[in-house]
Design a protein around this motif. Structure first.
Motif, short mmCIF file in Angstrom:
data_model
loop_
_atom_site.label_atom_id
_atom_site.label_comp_id
_atom_site.label_asym_id
_atom_site.label_seq_id
_atom_site.Cartn_x
_atom_site.Cartn_y
_atom_site.Cartn_z
N THR A 47 34.69 50.10 92.91
CA THR A 47 33.36 49.79 92.61
C THR A 47 32.73 50.37 94.31
O THR A 47 33.19 49.50 95.13
N ALA A 107 28.57 52.96 91.86
CA ALA A 107 29.53 53.87 91.07
C ALA A 107 30.86 53.00 90.93
O ALA A 107 31.06 52.34 91.82
N ARG A 108 31.57 53.34 89.87
CA ARG A 108 32.79 52.99 89.80
C ARG A 108 33.97 53.88 89.67
O ARG A 108 33.54 55.16 89.07
N GLU A 109 35.01 53.57 89.85
CA GLU A 109 36.10 54.74 89.58
C GLU A 109 36.36 54.85 88.34
O GLU A 109 36.37 53.99 87.36
N LEU A 125 30.23 61.12 95.54
CA LEU A 125 31.01 60.12 94.69
C LEU A 125 31.67 60.71 93.43
O LEU A 125 32.83 60.33 93.41
N LEU A 185 34.34 58.96 91.10
CA LEU A 185 33.41 57.82 90.86
C LEU A 185 32.46 58.17 89.77
O LEU A 185 32.04 59.32 89.89
#
Length: 115
Positions: free
Chosen positions: A56, A42-44, A25, A30
């Motif tokens: 996300t 996880a988010r960008e 990830l 992310l």
């Protein structure tokens, strides 16, 4: 809201799976924001796309059916973007993550089912 899902079965030790997923990830831009051992969110990283298009990723690890030979996990990718085009930002990131999961050298991909 754009949303894409996929299920993977991989051959890897359950204890190594968590760190492997984080590595994948993070390599796809992310950042991990939540981790319970069975669930990773996880988010960008901001500045890669306009705010509504930031993706996300959620990975749910199925520990109930995990064996030393196989672990199943579900991947969900989503953002606030309306999926008016098939080739939108969320779908591009979904393809990137899927590719990274399929090609990861530390496990053997046993099965992939797109949802």
């Amino acid at each position: 809201m754009a949303r894409y899902t996929c299920t993977f079965s991989v051959a890897i030790d359950l204890e190594r799976l968590q760190s492997s997923l984080k590595e994948i990830l993070e390599s796809c831009h992310l950042e991990i924001i939540y981790d319970t051992g069975e669930y990773i969110m996880a988010r960008e990283v901001p500045n890669r796309a306009p705010f509504p298009k930031l993706v996300t990723a959620e990975v749910l690890i199925d520990r109930t059916t995990a064996t030393p030979e196989e672990v199943r996990m579900n991947l969900v990718m989503k953002n606030e973007e309306l999926p008016l085009q098939k080739d939108n930002h969320c779908h591009q990131m979904f393809d990137l993550i899927q590719q990274a999961l399929v090609e990861y050298s530390q496990w053997e991909l046993l099965e992939k089912v797109a949802g």
